[in-house]
Design a protein around this motif. Structure first.
Motif, short mmCIF file in Angstrom:
data_model
loop_
_atom_site.label_atom_id
_atom_site.label_comp_id
_atom_site.label_asym_id
_atom_site.label_seq_id
_atom_site.Cartn_x
_atom_site.Cartn_y
_atom_site.Cartn_z
N GLU A 1 2.29 11.70 -8.81
CA GLU A 1 1.48 12.24 -9.90
C GLU A 1 0.15 12.74 -9.34
O GLU A 1 -0.89 12.11 -9.52
CB GLU A 1 1.26 11.16 -10.96
N PRO A 2 0.18 13.87 -8.66
CA PRO A 2 -1.04 14.36 -7.99
C PRO A 2 -2.22 14.59 -8.94
O PRO A 2 -3.37 14.52 -8.51
CB PRO A 2 -0.61 15.67 -7.34
N GLU A 3 -1.95 14.82 -10.22
CA GLU A 3 -3.06 15.01 -11.16
C GLU A 3 -3.87 13.73 -11.35
O GLU A 3 -5.01 13.77 -11.82
CB GLU A 3 -2.55 15.53 -12.52
N SER A 4 -3.30 12.59 -10.95
CA SER A 4 -4.02 11.32 -11.09
C SER A 4 -4.96 11.05 -9.91
O SER A 4 -5.67 10.05 -9.91
CB SER A 4 -3.03 10.16 -11.23
N ILE A 5 -4.95 11.95 -8.95
CA ILE A 5 -5.80 11.74 -7.76
C ILE A 5 -7.22 12.24 -8.07
O ILE A 5 -7.52 13.42 -7.98
CB ILE A 5 -5.23 12.45 -6.51
N THR A 6 -8.05 11.29 -8.43
CA THR A 6 -9.46 11.58 -8.71
C THR A 6 -10.23 11.48 -7.39
O THR A 6 -9.70 11.01 -6.38
CB THR A 6 -10.02 10.54 -9.70
N PRO A 7 -11.49 11.92 -7.40
CA PRO A 7 -12.29 11.74 -6.18
C PRO A 7 -12.36 10.27 -5.73
O PRO A 7 -12.31 9.98 -4.53
CB PRO A 7 -13.66 12.28 -6.57
N LEU B 1 0.82 -1.22 0.00
CA LEU B 1 0.00 0.00 0.00
C LEU B 1 0.85 1.26 0.00
O LEU B 1 0.55 2.22 -0.71
CB LEU B 1 -0.93 0.01 1.22
N PHE B 2 1.92 1.27 0.78
CA PHE B 2 2.77 2.46 0.85
C PHE B 2 3.45 2.72 -0.49
O PHE B 2 3.63 3.88 -0.88
CB PHE B 2 3.79 2.34 1.98
N ASP B 3 3.83 1.65 -1.20
CA ASP B 3 4.37 1.84 -2.54
C ASP B 3 3.33 2.48 -3.45
O ASP B 3 3.64 3.38 -4.24
CB ASP B 3 4.82 0.50 -3.14
N GLY B 4 2.08 2.03 -3.32
CA GLY B 4 0.99 2.61 -4.11
C GLY B 4 0.76 4.07 -3.76
O GLY B 4 0.58 4.91 -4.67
N PHE B 5 0.76 4.39 -2.47
CA PHE B 5 0.57 5.78 -2.05
C PHE B 5 1.69 6.66 -2.59
O PHE B 5 1.45 7.79 -3.03
CB PHE B 5 0.53 5.90 -0.52
N SER B 6 2.91 6.15 -2.56
CA SER B 6 4.05 6.92 -3.08
C SER B 6 3.90 7.19 -4.57
O SER B 6 4.17 8.29 -5.04
CB SER B 6 5.37 6.17 -2.84
N ALA B 7 3.46 6.18 -5.30
CA ALA B 7 3.27 6.35 -6.75
C ALA B 7 2.20 7.38 -7.05
O ALA B 7 2.37 8.24 -7.93
CB ALA B 7 2.90 5.00 -7.39
N VAL B 8 1.11 7.34 -6.31
CA VAL B 8 0.02 8.31 -6.52
C VAL B 8 0.49 9.71 -6.16
O VAL B 8 0.19 10.68 -6.87
CB VAL B 8 -1.23 7.91 -5.71
N ALA B 9 1.24 9.83 -5.09
CA ALA B 9 1.70 11.15 -4.66
C ALA B 9 2.66 11.78 -5.66
O ALA B 9 2.75 13.01 -5.74
CB ALA B 9 2.38 11.04 -3.30
#
Length: 97
Positions: free
Chosen positions: A53-59, A43-51
């Protein structure tokens, strides 16, 4: 009289059984926590990846992260409770020795 001897003879067996049960529960808890820590690493690897690319953070992504953080928080609380419970039971056994 033999009843008294039987009761006192059973006490060490009961104590040994309690220690065995506690040891078994401890091993199960360690195994569970090991699996949990592997899930956390994923999960932390996933959170790091999302962070990154903040534009990929959808609702939906944001809601998923919130849900996982809530789950993680209560899993940690649960492990802390189980550890404290085992510790108290172990202290009780040691006091009886």
């Amino acid at each position: 009289m033999s009843e008294s001897n039987s009761t006192s003879g059973d006490a060490p067996l009961d104590e040994e059984a309690r220690r065995e049960q506690l040891s078994s529960e401890f091993i199960d808890l360690v195994d569970d926590f090991s699996k949990f820590s592997e899930e956390c690493a994923f999960l932390f690897d996933g959170f790091s990846a999302v962070a990154q690319e903040p534009e990929s953070i959808t609702p939906d992504t944001s809601e998923g992260i919130r849900h996982l953080c809530f789950w993680l928080k209560y899993e940690v609380i649960g492990y802390r409770y189980k550890i404290d419970e085992l510790r108290e039971r172990w202290k009780a056994i040691k006091r009886e020795l």
